[in-house]
Each structure stands twice: as structure tokens, then as C-alpha cells.
Design a protein around this motif. Structure first.
Motif, mmCIF file in Angstrom:
data_model
loop_
_atom_site.group_PDB
_atom_site.id
_atom_site.type_symbol
_atom_site.label_atom_id
_atom_site.label_comp_id
_atom_site.label_asym_id
_atom_site.label_seq_id
_atom_site.Cartn_x
_atom_site.Cartn_y
_atom_site.Cartn_z
ATOM 1 N N ARG A 381 28.782 74.209 -73.141
ATOM 2 C CA ARG A 381 29.516 74.674 -74.334
ATOM 3 C C ARG A 381 30.386 73.889 -74.742
ATOM 4 O O ARG A 381 31.230 73.405 -73.919
ATOM 5 N N VAL A 382 30.151 73.329 -75.770
ATOM 6 C CA VAL A 382 31.138 72.297 -76.295
ATOM 7 C C VAL A 382 32.314 72.818 -77.006
ATOM 8 O O VAL A 382 32.336 73.469 -77.988
ATOM 9 N N ILE A 383 33.357 72.392 -76.369
ATOM 10 C CA ILE A 383 34.625 73.074 -77.067
ATOM 11 C C ILE A 383 35.601 71.662 -77.745
ATOM 12 O O ILE A 383 36.266 70.857 -76.892
ATOM 13 N N ASP A 384 35.248 71.579 -78.896
ATOM 14 C CA ASP A 384 35.737 70.407 -79.509
ATOM 15 C C ASP A 384 37.238 70.821 -80.070
ATOM 16 O O ASP A 384 37.743 71.874 -79.904
ATOM 17 N N ASP A 385 37.746 69.908 -80.758
ATOM 18 C CA ASP A 385 39.116 70.057 -81.231
ATOM 19 C C ASP A 385 39.474 71.517 -82.079
ATOM 20 O O ASP A 385 40.449 72.160 -81.924
ATOM 21 N N ARG A 386 38.449 71.607 -82.910
ATOM 22 C CA ARG A 386 38.635 72.852 -83.932
ATOM 23 C C ARG A 386 38.522 74.176 -83.175
ATOM 24 O O ARG A 386 39.232 74.734 -83.344
ATOM 25 N N VAL A 387 37.498 73.934 -82.270
ATOM 26 C CA VAL A 387 37.354 75.239 -81.210
ATOM 27 C C VAL A 387 38.680 75.469 -80.437
ATOM 28 O O VAL A 387 39.160 76.528 -80.289
ATOM 29 N N ARG A 388 39.317 74.487 -79.958
ATOM 30 C CA ARG A 388 40.469 74.427 -79.022
ATOM 31 C C ARG A 388 41.747 74.990 -79.856
ATOM 32 O O ARG A 388 42.347 75.919 -79.426
ATOM 33 N N ARG A 389 41.829 74.441 -81.078
ATOM 34 C CA ARG A 389 42.707 75.284 -81.756
ATOM 35 C C ARG A 389 42.601 76.698 -82.193
ATOM 36 O O ARG A 389 43.581 77.285 -82.196
ATOM 37 N N LEU A 390 41.356 77.101 -82.474
ATOM 38 C CA LEU A 390 41.258 78.603 -82.553
ATOM 39 C C LEU A 390 41.673 79.348 -81.213
ATOM 40 O O LEU A 390 42.257 80.466 -81.159
ATOM 41 N N LEU A 391 41.066 78.725 -79.988
ATOM 42 C CA LEU A 391 41.479 79.314 -78.736
ATOM 43 C C LEU A 391 42.842 79.492 -78.564
ATOM 44 O O LEU A 391 43.550 80.371 -77.868
ATOM 45 N N CYS A 530 26.539 66.404 -65.908
ATOM 46 C CA CYS A 530 25.364 67.106 -65.328
ATOM 47 C C CYS A 530 25.585 67.326 -63.716
ATOM 48 O O CYS A 530 25.563 65.986 -63.111
ATOM 49 N N ALA A 531 25.702 68.346 -63.327
ATOM 50 C CA ALA A 531 25.301 68.332 -61.855
ATOM 51 C C ALA A 531 24.151 68.621 -61.186
ATOM 52 O O ALA A 531 23.550 69.822 -61.502
ATOM 53 N N PRO A 532 23.338 67.955 -60.478
ATOM 54 C CA PRO A 532 22.217 68.077 -60.169
ATOM 55 C C PRO A 532 21.815 69.458 -59.473
ATOM 56 O O PRO A 532 22.819 69.809 -58.488
ATOM 57 N N PHE A 533 20.873 70.281 -59.681
ATOM 58 C CA PHE A 533 20.582 71.374 -58.669
ATOM 59 C C PHE A 533 21.681 72.507 -59.110
ATOM 60 O O PHE A 533 21.810 73.229 -58.012
ATOM 61 N N SER A 534 22.256 72.533 -60.171
ATOM 62 C CA SER A 534 23.219 73.386 -60.348
ATOM 63 C C SER A 534 22.788 74.663 -61.433
ATOM 64 O O SER A 534 22.380 75.704 -60.975
ATOM 65 N N GLY A 535 22.647 74.309 -62.560
ATOM 66 C CA GLY A 535 22.467 75.589 -63.773
ATOM 67 C C GLY A 535 23.700 76.202 -64.137
ATOM 68 O O GLY A 535 23.575 77.272 -64.932
ATOM 69 N N ASP A 536 24.874 75.881 -63.483
ATOM 70 C CA ASP A 536 26.007 76.646 -63.828
ATOM 71 C C ASP A 536 26.438 76.184 -65.457
ATOM 72 O O ASP A 536 26.276 74.934 -65.903
ATOM 73 N N LEU A 537 27.140 77.252 -66.101
ATOM 74 C CA LEU A 537 27.698 76.755 -67.554
ATOM 75 C C LEU A 537 28.928 75.950 -67.342
ATOM 76 O O LEU A 537 29.729 76.397 -66.423
ATOM 77 N N LYS A 538 28.954 74.826 -68.076
ATOM 78 C CA LYS A 538 30.378 74.027 -67.927
ATOM 79 C C LYS A 538 30.874 73.979 -69.419
ATOM 80 O O LYS A 538 29.694 74.012 -70.413
ATOM 81 N N ASP A 539 31.800 73.705 -69.504
ATOM 82 C CA ASP A 539 32.503 73.067 -70.778
ATOM 83 C C ASP A 539 32.505 71.868 -71.033
ATOM 84 O O ASP A 539 33.006 70.974 -70.008
ATOM 85 N N LEU A 540 32.128 71.283 -72.006
ATOM 86 C CA LEU A 540 32.279 70.042 -72.490
ATOM 87 C C LEU A 540 33.380 69.820 -73.622
ATOM 88 O O LEU A 540 33.481 70.533 -74.621
ATOM 89 N N LYS A 541 34.410 68.817 -73.277
ATOM 90 C CA LYS A 541 35.496 68.648 -73.931
ATOM 91 C C LYS A 541 35.745 67.474 -74.702
ATOM 92 O O LYS A 541 36.334 66.511 -73.968
ATOM 93 N N PRO A 542 35.010 66.985 -75.522
ATOM 94 C CA PRO A 542 34.931 65.441 -76.333
ATOM 95 C C PRO A 542 36.308 65.222 -76.331
ATOM 96 O O PRO A 542 37.063 65.957 -77.059
#
Length: 542
Positions: A381-391, A530-542
Motif C-alpha cells: 500500500r503506497v503511502i505518499d505525501d498526499r495520503v500522509r497529509r490526509l491521514l 519484499c520479504a521472501p515467503f511472506s505475503g503480508d501487507l506492508k506500507d511503502l512510504k516513498p
């Protein structure tokens, strides 16, 4: 209602593990899968076709090394794949490729055997409306749909391998320029798209050129099953699909019944006696049709053919001998072709593909092939700056925002208590507590002389709690909607993270993120996360 197989499987539900063991989680099982795959080799004809196909791509020393490795005995592969969507389709295409690269690297490190990441270009499908567009997120939240004008796309039965981009691709690129041209890294990414997406290029060629550039340093290898040089190598599998259709369909139907009994649904419906191959009667570039048994025996009906045509087994086998490219795989046959051709140690897939493999054990057994490890792709889930501001403005976390819309509004409504409104959670707790107390008293009075009354009480309890929950949610919405600014912010946030109610990664395309953060920078961010053999949802924060 049937449960989601992939969600149950990821949770380790024993019902799901009966159909598809989670071997990917266990190092010993991973080593066994690599050893089994290493006993198979890539046929020289397949390898030669791969080398020729990659000669059309920009040079990559890492890819050349991986191609050399595939020719050597003992090399294994981690495979993933996807339909060849416009501008790479949804973001999860990139996530899949990165997952395969990271899994191949991890298996090599664990076992000491070379392991090559391979991306299967799914070009045999004919679902043009699924791939002829890309979505670009906007600051308003509403995504811009950039699509090709392809007349007849909705009814086309031609494999996408033979579909050129056409004269509408410059307009699609112009839309991207207009929307993204001011982004910091728009120049380099849009230039890459313009080089690849030309009117005369096919969807597959353009897709492979862009994805191979993104992952040139990792040496990602591509396989296109519609390559004419590979068609003769697929013919033996299609022959078995035709000649053994009844036995294969019977085994798959029994598997489907077992899945249904366990509370799951079939991802792919099985039709009695139908082969898993499609046939194009007018040649490889013509319409493809599913085959179903017809009368007399040895005759097959071409499902959906405008003239209700049929063909005999003898005719099909004759065409298979003369022009095997007329035959293409279904969703359930494709994995078997993949693992017939490649020394596949693991397949990286999404939820739908995981559900496919839950159906496939009888087919692998029938073909005497070992099933590879099934590895869930990375989810981001990409959390970029505009999403961070809304959160930050709303005081929510990404997990809070992932709740159903009404719950998000109710949570925000609780912040309005300063206006004299009682928080929705407090109202719900009080109503439920009072009702539960009265229900318990009634249960005590009736237990001695009417044991069966307990079932009625239980049903009533469930019904009333559900009604209270809906009522309180409506109360919360009413409060939240009094503040139009807050409501608009919630809608905008959800449009960024869950466009049209779907996860971001299944809707948004790469162009916005590549133009904003850089093609390679965003790709590297995904690879690093990417964590091998995981599949868990992670946040990307560019």
C-alpha cells in the motif's frame, strides 16, 4: 456463502491446507522443492527460443547470465506471470516481478543452487477489456482512466498476442503527458513508455520492453507462450488435454466437490468432459473457442462460435500436428505447460492464482508432475505525501482507513463529542449491555422448562446486535456528514487507498508513481521491501 480460499490459506486454516499445503513457509520443504526442480532441464529448443526472444530487448548482463544458467543442468526457476496490461496494468504486476526475484535469490542462498526469476507473459487470453487501460491517481482522489480505443474489444476472441496497440496509443500517451508531465521524474519514465508503446507494437512486446528495463539489473527473464517457436513444444500437452479430457475433467470435478464441501468455491468452473485447451479454427490470429463434448462421440462443439460450428478429434489432432499455434491454454492448463517447460521450484501468485492451484493437485498427479511451491506475492500500500497529509489531518492510521467506510465515519464522529453528541461506541455499548442483561434474565427463567428456547434466544441476540450495529453506524454517518470537509477528506483518502472499493495495488497503474518518484527508485523501493515467503501487507512510504 463460500469462504475465500486464498485468505483462509494465508491464515493457515486447516481446511485450506488440506488442498494446498503451505510448504513455502518451511525451509526444509523449500529445499525439497528446489531438489525436485533441479532434476529437470530446459529443452535446447526452448532455450534457443528464449535467447532469440530476449535479443529484441535492451541488453542486460544480468539477464544474459540468467539465460546462460537456464541452459545448465541443476538450475531451477521461480516463475510468476500476468496479463500484459497497458503500461504494465495494475501495480501488483511490479510487485509480482519483484517477489519472484527476491524469492529466487532467497532459494539460491538457502540451497546453493542457481535459481532464475522468470516472468510468464500471459498472451494467450482474449480478454482485451481487462488489459486495454491504466488508472492514474489524481490529487482529488478520483483516478484518470487512460484507455486504448480498440473497436470490438468487448467481443474479441483473438489472443492478445496478436493485438497491435494501434493508432490510439499516441492519444493515450498524450493523456499521460498532460496529467503527469509536471512530476519530477516524468521525462525518463514517459520516454520509456513512448519507446515501447508504438502503434505497430503488440501489447506483449511493449509490456516486456518496459518491465525488462525496470528489472534489467536483476536479470528478469521473460517467456511468451505465443512465440511460434514454442508452439511445437506445447503440442504434447494439448494432445493429452484432448485425448484424456474425460478423465482430467472427472478428477477436477471431484476436487471441486471436495472444495465445496469444505466451504470453498471453485475459482475455475469445470465443465464435464471438456478439454482444458482452446482452439482457433481460423488460424492463430483468429478467434479462440472453448471445446465441449458434442454428438456423435469424438465431436467437439466450439462454444460461442457464430455458426455453432463443431470439429472432430481427428481434425483437431491433424491441426495440432500441422499448426500447433492454433491451440492455447486455459487458466488451469497454463501452470502445467509452465512446469513441463521449466524446472519450476516455486510459483509466485496472487489470491486468484492461489485458488487455481487448490484445484490442480489431480491434474499434476495425472500428468506425473510435481507441483511447485506456491508462494504468495508481496502486497503493498503506497503511502505518499498526499495520503500522509490526509491521514494526519483526520487522525487516522492506514489500518483505520482500511475499515469499511461507515466505520471510518463513525470513528470520526466520536471526535465530535464536544458538540454534545455521544460517541457511537458508547451508545452501542449501552444498548447492547441493556439488551444482553434482559436476554440473560429471560434465559434463566426458561431454561428449566424449555431447553429448546435457548436457540431462539441465540438467534434473536444475533439479529438484535446486528440491528443495533447498523443503527449506530447510521448515527455515526449522520454526525460525520454534518462536516462536509471531513466527509470529503475521507472520500479522497479512500479513493487513494481503495479506489472504487478495491485495494490500491489492483487498480492504480505504475506511471504516476514512476513519474513522481522515479522508475528505478520506485522499483528499488519495492524490491527492498519484499520479504521472501511472506505475503503480508506492508506500507511503502516513498
Amino acid at each position: 456463502m463460500a469462504s475465500s480460499f486464498s485468505a483462509s490459506w494465508m491464515r493457515g486454516d486447516p481446511r485450506a491446507l488440506e488442498f494446498l499445503p503451505d510448504r513455502f513457509r518451511h525451509r526444509a520443504a523449500r529445499a525439497e522443492a528446489v531438489t525436485a526442480a533441479a532434476s529437470r532441464t530446459v529443452a535446447p529448443a526452448l532455450h534457443a527460443a528464449l535467447v532469440a526472444r530476449h535479443a529484441r530487448l535492451a541488453p542486460s548482463p544480468a539477464r544474459e547470465r540468467n539465460l546462460e544458467l537456464l541452459a545448465r543442468p541443476g538450475t531451477t526457476a521461480v516463475v510468476t506471470g500476468q496479463q500484459v496490461g497497458l503500461f504494465l496494468g495494475p501495480l501488483f504486476t511490479v510487485y509480482k516481478a519483484a517477489s519472484a526475484i527476491v524469492a529466487a535469490r532467497a532459494l539460491s542462498e538457502e540451497t546453493g543452487r542457481p535459481c532464475v526469476p522468470v516472468f510468464w507473459l500471459q498472451t494467450e487470453d482474449h480478454d482485451l477489456p481487462e488489459i486495454n487501460h491504466s488508472f492514474v491517481p489524481r490529487a482529488s482522489g478520483e483516478a484518470l482512466r487512460v484507455a486504448l480505443d480498440m473497436p470490438g474489444a468487448a467481443t474479441s476472441r483473438t489472443p492478445v498476442a496478436h493485438c497491435a496497440l494501434g493508432e490510439s496509443i499516441p492519444h493515450a500517451l498524450a493523456m499521460l503527458h498532460a496529467e503527469l508531465g509536471s512530476q519530477p521524474h516524468a521525462g525518463e519514465h514517459l520516454e520509456l513508455l513512448e519507446r515501447a508503446y508504438r502503434p505497430e507494437a503488440t501489447m506483449a512486446d511493449a509490456f516486456a520492453e518496459v518491465l525488462s528495463t525496470l528489472f534489467a539489473d536483476e536479470g528478469l527473464v521473460f517467456l511468451d507462450p505465443s512465440d511460434p517457436r514454442l508452439a511445437p513444444l506445447a503440442a504434447p500437452l494439448h494432445r493429452r488435454s484432448l485425448e484424456e479430457a474425460s478423465a482430467i475433467a472427472h478428477g477436477l470435478a471431484e476436487r471441486g466437490d471436495a472444495l465445496s464441501s469444505a466451504g470453498f468455491s471453485e475459482q475455475v468452473h469445470i465443465r464435464p468432459g471438456a478439454p482444458l485447451s482452446f482452439f482457433s479454427p481460423n488460424g492463430p490470429e483468429g478467434a479462440r473457442y472453448r471445446l465441449e463434448p458434442a454428438s456423435p462421440p469424438g465431436t467437439w462443439h466450439l462454444v460461442g462460435h457464430p455458426e455453432d460450428a463443431s470439429v472432430t478429434t481427428a481434425e483437431l489432432l491433424s491441426w495440432l500436428e500441422r499448426e500447433p499455434l492454433r491451440f492455447t491454454t486455459s487458466a488451469l492448463l497454463r501452470p502445467l505447460l509452465q512446469d513441463t517447460w521449466l524446472p519450476t521450484a516455486a510459483y509466485v501468485g496472487g489470491p486468484g492464482e492461489i485458488a487455481y492451484f487448490a484445484q490442480l493437485a489431480p491434474l499434476y498427479a495425472h500428468m506425473a508432475l510435481p507441483m511447485p511451491l506456491i508462494v504468495p506475492r508481496a502486497r503493498f500500500r503506497v503511502i505518499d505525501d498526499r495520503v500522509r497529509r490526509l491521514l494526519d489531518t483526520l487522525g487516522l492510521s492506514p489500518e483505520d482507513a482500511a475499515a469499511p467506510r461507515d466505520e471510518v465515519l463513525a470513528r470520526l464522529a466520536a471526535q465530535k463529542t464536544g458538540e454534545g453528541f455521544e460517541p457511537p461506541e458508547a451508545i452501542e455499548a449501552r444498548l447492547v449491555s441493556a439488551f444482553a442483561s434482559e436476554l440473560a434474565r429471560l434465559s434463566e427463567r426458561t431454561a428449566a422448562f424449555e431447553p429448546g428456547f435457548a436457540r431462539a434466544l441465540s438467534r434473536t441476540d444475533k439479529t438484535v446486535r446486528g440491528g443495533i450495529s447498523r443503527l449506530v453506524a447510521r448515527y455515526g454517518r449522520a454526525i460525520a456528514q454534518r462536516d462536509q470537509v471531513t466527509l470529503e477528506r475521507v472520500e479522497r483518502l479512500r479513493a487513494h487507498l481503495f479506489p472504487a472499493g478495491a485495494p490500491q495495488e489492483r487498480t492504480h497503474g505504475l506511471p504516476y508513481y514512476a513519474c513522481r518518484f522515479g522508475s528505478r527508485a520506485f522499483t528499488q523501493l519495492v524490491l527492498d521491501a519484499c520479504a521472501p515467503f511472506s505475503g503480508d501487507l506492508k506500507d511503502l512510504k516513498p
